[in-house]
Design a protein around this motif. Sequence first.
Motif, PDB file in Angstrom:
ATOM      1  N   VAL A  93      39.521  22.268  37.044  1.00 33.32           N
ATOM      2  CA  VAL A  93      38.331  22.948  36.892  1.00 33.32           C
ATOM      3  C   VAL A  93      37.121  22.480  37.886  1.00 33.32           C
ATOM      4  CG1 VAL A  93      36.896  24.681  35.921  1.00 33.32           C
ATOM      5  CG2 VAL A  93      39.575  24.805  34.484  1.00 33.32           C
ATOM      6  N   THR A  94      36.435  23.386  39.395  1.00 34.27           N
ATOM      7  CA  THR A  94      35.655  22.470  39.001  1.00 34.27           C
ATOM      8  C   THR A  94      33.727  23.998  38.965  1.00 34.27           C
ATOM      9  OG1 THR A  94      36.320  23.655  41.938  1.00 34.27           O
ATOM     10  CG2 THR A  94      36.307  21.755  41.284  1.00 34.27           C
TER      11      THR A  94
ATOM     12  N   ILE B 282      28.944  28.056  40.163  1.00 33.87           N
ATOM     13  CA  ILE B 282      30.174  28.730  40.368  1.00 33.87           C
ATOM     14  C   ILE B 282      31.269  27.834  39.431  1.00 33.87           C
ATOM     15  CG2 ILE B 282      31.170  28.104  42.127  1.00 33.87           C
ATOM     16  CD1 ILE B 282      33.204  31.329  42.328  1.00 33.87           C
TER      17      ILE B 282
ATOM     18  N   SER C 245      35.236  27.905  38.602  1.00 35.06           N
ATOM     19  CA  SER C 245      36.574  28.037  39.534  1.00 35.06           C
ATOM     20  C   SER C 245      38.255  27.152  39.449  1.00 35.06           C
ATOM     21  CB  SER C 245      36.812  28.595  41.077  1.00 35.06           C
ATOM     22  OG  SER C 245      36.596  27.305  41.322  1.00 35.06           O
ATOM     23  N   GLN C 246      38.576  27.795  39.042  1.00 35.69           N
ATOM     24  CA  GLN C 246      39.896  27.088  39.017  1.00 35.69           C
ATOM     25  C   GLN C 246      40.978  27.066  39.721  1.00 35.69           C
ATOM     26  OE1 GLN C 246      41.480  27.532  34.897  1.00 35.69           O
ATOM     27  NE2 GLN C 246      42.998  25.740  34.453  1.00 35.69           N
TER      28      GLN C 246
ATOM     29  N   ARG D 284      42.609  30.180  43.871  1.00 33.47           N
ATOM     30  CA  ARG D 284      41.321  29.418  43.152  1.00 33.47           C
ATOM     31  C   ARG D 284      40.774  31.451  41.771  1.00 33.47           C
ATOM     32  NH1 ARG D 284      40.415  24.676  43.446  1.00 33.47           N
ATOM     33  NH2 ARG D 284      38.706  24.741  41.022  1.00 33.47           N
ATOM     34  N   ILE D 285      41.335  30.802  40.377  1.00 39.43           N
ATOM     35  CA  ILE D 285      40.136  31.089  39.884  1.00 39.43           C
ATOM     36  C   ILE D 285      38.819  31.331  39.623  1.00 39.43           C
ATOM     37  CG2 ILE D 285      40.860  32.535  37.302  1.00 39.43           C
ATOM     38  CD1 ILE D 285      43.725  31.368  37.009  1.00 39.43           C
ATOM     39  N   VAL D 286      38.275  32.802  39.391  1.00 37.62           N
ATOM     40  CA  VAL D 286      37.202  32.099  39.575  1.00 37.62           C
ATOM     41  C   VAL D 286      36.880  33.061  37.614  1.00 37.62           C
ATOM     42  CG1 VAL D 286      34.175  32.943  40.003  1.00 37.62           C
ATOM     43  CG2 VAL D 286      36.087  32.883  41.855  1.00 37.62           C
ATOM     44  N   HIS D 287      36.116  32.050  37.036  1.00 38.32           N
ATOM     45  CA  HIS D 287      35.979  32.597  35.862  1.00 38.32           C
ATOM     46  C   HIS D 287      34.819  32.565  35.486  1.00 38.32           C
ATOM     47  CE1 HIS D 287      39.494  30.381  34.497  1.00 38.32           C
ATOM     48  NE2 HIS D 287      40.009  29.806  35.077  1.00 38.32           N
ATOM     49  N   TYR D 288      33.539  32.292  36.417  1.00 40.43           N
ATOM     50  CA  TYR D 288      31.834  32.018  36.344  1.00 40.43           C
ATOM     51  C   TYR D 288      31.321  32.003  37.653  1.00 40.43           C
ATOM     52  CZ  TYR D 288      32.950  31.792  31.351  1.00 40.43           C
ATOM     53  OH  TYR D 288      33.544  31.782  29.956  1.00 40.43           O
ATOM     54  N   VAL D 289      30.976  33.355  37.449  1.00 38.76           N
ATOM     55  CA  VAL D 289      29.309  33.172  39.295  1.00 38.76           C
ATOM     56  C   VAL D 289      28.536  33.553  38.908  1.00 38.76           C
ATOM     57  CG1 VAL D 289      30.500  35.738  39.964  1.00 38.76           C
ATOM     58  CG2 VAL D 289      29.360  33.701  41.442  1.00 38.76           C
TER      59      VAL D 289
END
Length: 73
Positions: free
Chosen positions: A23-24, A41, A43-44, A53-58
């Motif tokens: 996760v970054t 952002i 993402s993982q 990548r999966i975007v968890h939050y932006v």
Amino acid sequence: MQREVYFGQHHALIERLLADPSVTLHIAAPSTDEDTICGYIVSQAVPGADKARIVHYVYVKETFRTLGIGKAL
């Protein structure tokens, strides 16, 4: 669901995400003002996929929206 329950569990979820090395977190901020955050952002990396990548939050602060910060992130 009670607010306290949701946010209590959500905080634990965020801590687990950020502890994962895949996760970054990238932060958009002006180079001239290190105290201002325009957006971020989280993402993982998708296991087994080169660049997916999966975007968890932006999130981009309202003041900075429509400037292309979200797309740049």
